[in-house]
Design a protein around this motif. Structure first.
Motif, PDB file in Angstrom:
ATOM      1  N   ASP B 176       0.828  -1.220   0.000  1.00  0.00           N
ATOM      2  CA  ASP B 176       0.000   0.000   0.000  1.00  0.00           C
ATOM      3  C   ASP B 176       0.858   1.264   0.000  1.00  0.00           C
ATOM      4  OD1 ASP B 176      -2.021  -1.846   0.179  1.00  0.00           O
ATOM      5  OD2 ASP B 176      -2.680  -1.292   2.198  1.00  0.00           O
ATOM      6  N   GLY B 177       1.971   1.214  -0.725  1.00  0.00           N
ATOM      7  CA  GLY B 177       2.823   2.394  -0.830  1.00  0.00           C
ATOM      8  C   GLY B 177       3.903   2.495   0.237  1.00  0.00           C
ATOM      9  N   VAL B 178       3.891   1.584   1.202  1.00  0.00           N
ATOM     10  CA  VAL B 178       4.885   1.609   2.292  1.00  0.00           C
ATOM     11  C   VAL B 178       5.929   0.511   2.053  1.00  0.00           C
ATOM     12  CG1 VAL B 178       5.229   1.377   4.783  1.00  0.00           C
ATOM     13  CG2 VAL B 178       3.146   2.469   3.906  1.00  0.00           C
ATOM     14  N   HIS B 179       7.212   0.887   2.045  1.00  0.00           N
ATOM     15  CA  HIS B 179       8.266  -0.094   1.818  1.00  0.00           C
ATOM     16  C   HIS B 179       8.505  -0.926   3.078  1.00  0.00           C
ATOM     17  CE1 HIS B 179       9.879   1.339  -2.136  1.00  0.00           C
ATOM     18  NE2 HIS B 179       9.089   2.354  -1.805  1.00  0.00           N
ATOM     19  N   VAL B 180       8.534  -2.238   2.906  1.00  0.00           N
ATOM     20  CA  VAL B 180       8.727  -3.170   4.022  1.00  0.00           C
ATOM     21  C   VAL B 180       9.954  -4.027   3.733  1.00  0.00           C
ATOM     22  CG1 VAL B 180       7.706  -5.054   5.348  1.00  0.00           C
ATOM     23  CG2 VAL B 180       6.237  -3.231   4.444  1.00  0.00           C
ATOM     24  N   HIS B 181      10.863  -4.094   4.698  1.00  0.00           N
ATOM     25  CA  HIS B 181      12.124  -4.817   4.544  1.00  0.00           C
ATOM     26  C   HIS B 181      12.193  -5.942   5.571  1.00  0.00           C
ATOM     27  CE1 HIS B 181      13.479  -1.265   2.233  1.00  0.00           C
ATOM     28  NE2 HIS B 181      12.767  -0.606   3.123  1.00  0.00           N
ATOM     29  N   ALA B 182      12.637  -7.115   5.135  1.00  0.00           N
ATOM     30  CA  ALA B 182      12.732  -8.260   6.046  1.00  0.00           C
ATOM     31  C   ALA B 182      14.183  -8.718   6.158  1.00  0.00           C
ATOM     32  CB  ALA B 182      11.853  -9.406   5.537  1.00  0.00           C
ATOM     33  N   ILE B 183      14.697  -8.751   7.385  1.00  0.00           N
ATOM     34  CA  ILE B 183      16.050  -9.232   7.681  1.00  0.00           C
ATOM     35  C   ILE B 183      15.930 -10.622   8.310  1.00  0.00           C
ATOM     36  CG2 ILE B 183      18.206  -8.618   8.866  1.00  0.00           C
ATOM     37  CD1 ILE B 183      17.186  -6.280   7.227  1.00  0.00           C
ATOM     38  N   ARG B 184      16.817 -11.522   7.951  1.00  0.00           N
ATOM     39  CA  ARG B 184      16.845 -12.849   8.588  1.00  0.00           C
ATOM     40  C   ARG B 184      18.239 -13.076   9.135  1.00  0.00           C
ATOM     41  NH1 ARG B 184      12.640 -11.765   8.692  1.00  0.00           N
ATOM     42  NH2 ARG B 184      10.783 -12.564   7.659  1.00  0.00           N
ATOM     43  N   LEU B 185      18.340 -13.247  10.449  1.00  0.00           N
ATOM     44  CA  LEU B 185      19.658 -13.288  11.069  1.00  0.00           C
ATOM     45  C   LEU B 185      19.662 -14.290  12.223  1.00  0.00           C
ATOM     46  CD1 LEU B 185      22.056 -11.123  10.366  1.00  0.00           C
ATOM     47  CD2 LEU B 185      21.628 -10.316  12.681  1.00  0.00           C
ATOM     48  N   ARG B 186      20.594 -15.228  12.185  1.00  0.00           N
ATOM     49  CA  ARG B 186      20.733 -16.159  13.306  1.00  0.00           C
ATOM     50  C   ARG B 186      20.986 -15.369  14.595  1.00  0.00           C
ATOM     51  NH1 ARG B 186      18.842 -20.459  13.096  1.00  0.00           N
ATOM     52  NH2 ARG B 186      20.182 -21.539  11.601  1.00  0.00           N
ATOM     53  N   GLY B 187      20.313 -15.757  15.653  1.00  0.00           N
ATOM     54  CA  GLY B 187      20.494 -15.082  16.942  1.00  0.00           C
ATOM     55  C   GLY B 187      19.315 -14.185  17.279  1.00  0.00           C
ATOM     56  N   LEU B 188      18.653 -13.666  16.249  1.00  0.00           N
ATOM     57  CA  LEU B 188      17.481 -12.821  16.500  1.00  0.00           C
ATOM     58  C   LEU B 188      16.260 -13.694  16.756  1.00  0.00           C
ATOM     59  CD1 LEU B 188      17.918  -9.987  13.854  1.00  0.00           C
ATOM     60  CD2 LEU B 188      18.542  -9.999  16.273  1.00  0.00           C
ATOM     61  N   ASN B 189      15.217 -13.081  17.317  1.00  0.00           N
ATOM     62  CA  ASN B 189      13.951 -13.762  17.501  1.00  0.00           C
ATOM     63  C   ASN B 189      12.896 -13.050  16.647  1.00  0.00           C
ATOM     64  OD1 ASN B 189      12.078 -15.582  18.657  1.00  0.00           O
ATOM     65  ND2 ASN B 189      11.465 -14.008  20.126  1.00  0.00           N
ATOM     66  N   ALA B 190      12.272 -11.989  17.155  1.00  0.00           N
ATOM     67  CA  ALA B 190      11.252 -11.255  16.391  1.00  0.00           C
ATOM     68  C   ALA B 190      11.336  -9.786  16.766  1.00  0.00           C
ATOM     69  CB  ALA B 190       9.862 -11.808  16.695  1.00  0.00           C
ATOM     70  N   HIS B 191      11.643  -8.951  15.799  1.00  0.00           N
ATOM     71  CA  HIS B 191      11.903  -7.545  16.040  1.00  0.00           C
ATOM     72  C   HIS B 191      11.275  -6.739  14.909  1.00  0.00           C
ATOM     73  CE1 HIS B 191      15.222  -9.051  18.652  1.00  0.00           C
ATOM     74  NE2 HIS B 191      15.201 -10.002  17.748  1.00  0.00           N
ATOM     75  N   GLU B 192      10.748  -5.561  15.228  1.00  0.00           N
ATOM     76  CA  GLU B 192      10.182  -4.730  14.169  1.00  0.00           C
ATOM     77  C   GLU B 192      10.489  -3.262  14.449  1.00  0.00           C
ATOM     78  OE1 GLU B 192       6.033  -5.450  13.286  1.00  0.00           O
ATOM     79  OE2 GLU B 192       5.905  -3.580  12.166  1.00  0.00           O
ATOM     80  N   GLU B 193      10.800  -2.546  13.385  1.00  0.00           N
ATOM     81  CA  GLU B 193      11.175  -1.149  13.509  1.00  0.00           C
ATOM     82  C   GLU B 193      10.373  -0.345  12.505  1.00  0.00           C
ATOM     83  OE1 GLU B 193      15.707  -0.584  14.716  1.00  0.00           O
ATOM     84  OE2 GLU B 193      15.353   0.156  12.710  1.00  0.00           O
ATOM     85  N   VAL B 194       9.851   0.807  12.939  1.00  0.00           N
ATOM     86  CA  VAL B 194       9.215   1.736  12.023  1.00  0.00           C
ATOM     87  C   VAL B 194      10.024   3.022  12.061  1.00  0.00           C
ATOM     88  CG1 VAL B 194       7.115   2.998  11.447  1.00  0.00           C
ATOM     89  CG2 VAL B 194       6.955   0.710  12.436  1.00  0.00           C
ATOM     90  N   LEU B 195      10.493   3.464  10.886  1.00  0.00           N
ATOM     91  CA  LEU B 195      11.257   4.698  10.788  1.00  0.00           C
ATOM     92  C   LEU B 195      10.376   5.759  10.145  1.00  0.00           C
ATOM     93  CD1 LEU B 195      14.607   3.303   9.292  1.00  0.00           C
ATOM     94  CD2 LEU B 195      13.893   3.399  11.674  1.00  0.00           C
ATOM     95  N   LEU B 196      10.289   6.927  10.782  1.00  0.00           N
ATOM     96  CA  LEU B 196       9.490   8.029  10.232  1.00  0.00           C
ATOM     97  C   LEU B 196      10.384   9.242  10.082  1.00  0.00           C
ATOM     98  CD1 LEU B 196       7.552   6.672  12.894  1.00  0.00           C
ATOM     99  CD2 LEU B 196       5.918   7.542  11.248  1.00  0.00           C
ATOM    100  N   GLY B 197      10.332   9.897   8.918  1.00  0.00           N
ATOM    101  CA  GLY B 197      11.257  10.996   8.674  1.00  0.00           C
ATOM    102  C   GLY B 197      10.618  12.256   8.142  1.00  0.00           C
ATOM    103  N   ASN B 198      11.123  13.377   8.620  1.00  0.00           N
ATOM    104  CA  ASN B 198      10.785  14.723   8.155  1.00  0.00           C
ATOM    105  C   ASN B 198      12.087  15.464   7.887  1.00  0.00           C
ATOM    106  OD1 ASN B 198       8.017  15.057   8.111  1.00  0.00           O
ATOM    107  ND2 ASN B 198       7.885  15.650  10.271  1.00  0.00           N
ATOM    108  N   PRO B 199      12.043  16.613   7.254  1.00  0.00           N
ATOM    109  CA  PRO B 199      13.291  17.371   7.120  1.00  0.00           C
ATOM    110  C   PRO B 199      13.977  17.524   8.477  1.00  0.00           C
ATOM    111  CG  PRO B 199      11.572  18.422   5.835  1.00  0.00           C
ATOM    112  CD  PRO B 199      10.914  17.308   6.612  1.00  0.00           C
ATOM    113  N   GLY B 200      15.219  17.068   8.587  1.00  0.00           N
ATOM    114  CA  GLY B 200      16.001  17.277   9.795  1.00  0.00           C
ATOM    115  C   GLY B 200      15.653  16.422  10.991  1.00  0.00           C
ATOM    116  N   GLU B 201      14.671  15.541  10.880  1.00  0.00           N
ATOM    117  CA  GLU B 201      14.325  14.741  12.059  1.00  0.00           C
ATOM    118  C   GLU B 201      13.860  13.328  11.694  1.00  0.00           C
ATOM    119  OE1 GLU B 201      10.914  15.865  14.393  1.00  0.00           O
ATOM    120  OE2 GLU B 201       9.704  16.325  12.655  1.00  0.00           O
TER     121      GLU B 201
END
Lengths: 243, 243, 243, 243
Positions: B176-201
């Motif tokens: 729906d227009g939002v880019h979603v990235h999936a990382i697969r890494l031994r040692g991790l369990n389940a983690h999710e991050e949302v990054l929101l950006g504006n000029p300078g922040e």
């Protein structure tokens, strides 16, 4: 006001770039505030110095102009004086917004920290700034810690788990029971992180302000609110405008 | 139900440790659900497999027991069947809670992402999991992306800025227009991050689930809600309980 | 060269501020390169455009001047031409440094990623940039992925664990077996992260370049190396200078 | 030794799973160390308690067995006693490895912090642990701070920039000039971050140990080294084995 300062100049540029605003006048120290009137100005933006700000704001309010204030260092007495002035102001819908931080990310982070605090056993606050900053921790981090502590108290939560014994210097400053840590690092600007922990899980809230342009979306939001006349009187902080 | 599974066993332990709950019965595949009745059980917790879950829940609802469901793979038809059953249930205040994710940090992160989305030019979602996970991106990340996209649309925001040309493989999946990235890494369990950006922040929201104990505070919260009888009927997701 | 460009102007300022350097000449497009000679210049810094850079560097080398090059877009043929020119240069100790990235944090991060790669089951690369960037992933991230893949191969490691089936769009671009993810977010500048995972542990390496001043310590290091005459000939990348 | 402890049990399992090793004997408190001989054991792994470890190691060395030691709390006198014992040991190639931390990510992070320290104006150390930990900061963080301070001193760097005045409680513990911050949060295990900053750039090194399995790759590496006989004598720390 303060148009020739770094922050003021950034505001002037931001207003010029906004499709729904125009710059009426730019004023700086030494200029006559009397030139600002409801005839030429809907909203004045005030980024000056603590020693001048209260007087500037009162003058403008009495002239019938709404004001958005970015100068820091306000006291409860200052807030009271402005509140009295604007409540008895002649022009309908006149308002003043005074916010300690115009970065939307910082304002939202504190709101989320407050909402989340009651659901977690542990919370700590870390702020990171450039090494030329003289105070530690930052006013924003102190405020976040107090807000988090209040939310925990309101929810009936007790002290956080912490088995540390002996030298606790590395554990930071304890603000109403919340540990606050201040990092100073060349290259950084202004960053704050709130870590919340439960068994097996962590919630991290982080706001990064990379440069002064980060305050512009918040300043423009306050200007729009003040211009609309929908929130007459004094508003302290940006959060009440964000709904 | 599912008491001998990994998740079920963790729930049994968590309920045993909760000062305001007791374990009435433990049931697993092959056991008779008929042994669970309102006489011995206030709330049943169901962590089994998608092929059995709907039938289990309907049986329990008809027996007059409230149910908290952690099994995934629910369809709209399944929800409808449970809703009908519990709405016509005989016992007052009977309820079913079905949540795709019982980690409070994940539930709050999505709530905060939804609240924040309208204030930022850019938003992207990154999820990180152990490499034995077969689906990518995670259901939670997909859901977050949709929720964020909806909030942007409701606020009248257009497409995000993105000058990328040529091969866009590295830009992830567009939901729906939002880019979603999936990382697969031994040692991790389940983690999710949302990054929101504006000029300078930037605003970063991150939820870490380190192990299955992270779901227990959410499961216990749902059990308490179901036991209280204050939210009769079907509740999907944990968020409605968090206010 | 390129002194009136944004990057060039920052270099001129950085050289002026360095206690052990002086600015001999500032030159830009249209100016005569013939004015730069060993009599007035020890080291020329070249930040122009790909179409001009090779010719500029060859001219300077033939004039007997050492060169530090920040212009990107170099090809193997370009490197070979410069290597031939500087190896047959008349002045003893003459040298050329061409580096794709002068941020020390980025150079060190890649070195550390290469050193660490052999000790971990899983490695993935994430780069984050402002949304005006046209290529994805960044050249630096591509290079890091290749370096990591090479280190794994040299250590005899096989493919990384990854059970993903079905749609793999969210898993990013696979570069020599290493997944690379590109984030585009207003407010960011240039950031890269390498995640390395083993059972129960994770190593995270992250380089943040907040603005163009981040390249100055690396440029000055290259200028000092070139001025010292201790590394005659062509050096590609900053890492060989960092020991 | 210590095979029935949590760590010991994890080691036994890891050795069993390693394709190139077998478990010869499992020994715990009360068992006879005399049963361990070069005839049945190449390398003994010792995870017991500080009060027993030195005596255990000396006994084993004198029996002609190489030893990998995970017990903490070693003193310089203890190291000296073991060094003497293993240097005068009868069997060729006999060795002892004593490491304070077997997590490869932590060992590499400290190596990278040492390598990077000379290139940055500012460095700070943050460690994050579960709230049941009694000491703060962690021994690993203290060690990292000392290593970083030494690298800066060797490179001739002076004090870091820091304009903080007044109450410095939030600035953490200063270890040889390096600020160290300790976070305690339910849900975390053992995490350490080193932040390095220059104008416009930051390098972040982070090691996460999510659970005790994170130590196994390092323990197996030490066992392989000890079994190979290529590093006779005492080795303190894992880093010398990583090349």
């Amino acid at each position: 006001m303060g148009a020739r300062g770094r922050m003021g100049a950034t505001v002037v540029e931001a207003v010029r770039s906004a499709p729904d605003m125009t710059v009426a006048l730019t004023v700086d120290a030494g200029d006559d505030l009397g030139s600002i009137t409801p005839d030429n100005t809907d909203v004045a933006v005030e980024f000056t110095v603590p020693s001048a700000s209260l007087r500037n704001v009162l003058t403008l309010v009495r002239s019938g102009v709404s004001v958005v204030v970015g100068t820091t260092g306000w006291t409860d007495e200052g807030f009271a004086a402005v509140r009295d002035a604007v409540d008895s102001a002649s022009r309908a819908g006149q308002s003043v917004v005074i916010a300690p931080n115009y970065a939307l990310s910082a304002v939202l982070m504190e709101r989320f920290a407050r909402q989340a605090a009651r659901y977690f056993e542990s919370v700590e606050v870390i702020e990171m700034h450039h090494p030329d900053k003289v105070d530690a921790p930052s006013g924003t981090a102190l405020h976040t810690a107090r807000v988090v502590a209040k939310a925990r108290e309101d929810a009936g939560l007790g002290a956080m788990p912490d088995a540390t014994t002996g030298d606790e210097t590395s554990r930071g400053q304890v603000v109403d029971g919340v540990h606050v840590h201040a990092i100073r690092l060349r290259g950084l600007n202004a960053h704050e992180e709130v870590l919340l922990g439960n068994p097996g899980e962590q919630l991290v809230l982080r706001a990064d302000s990379f440069d002064r342009s980060s305050f512009m979306p918040g300043v423009l939001m306050a200007v729009r609110s003040a211009a609309s006349g929908t929130r007459p009187g004094l508003t302290v902080g940006l959060e009440p405008l964000m709904d």
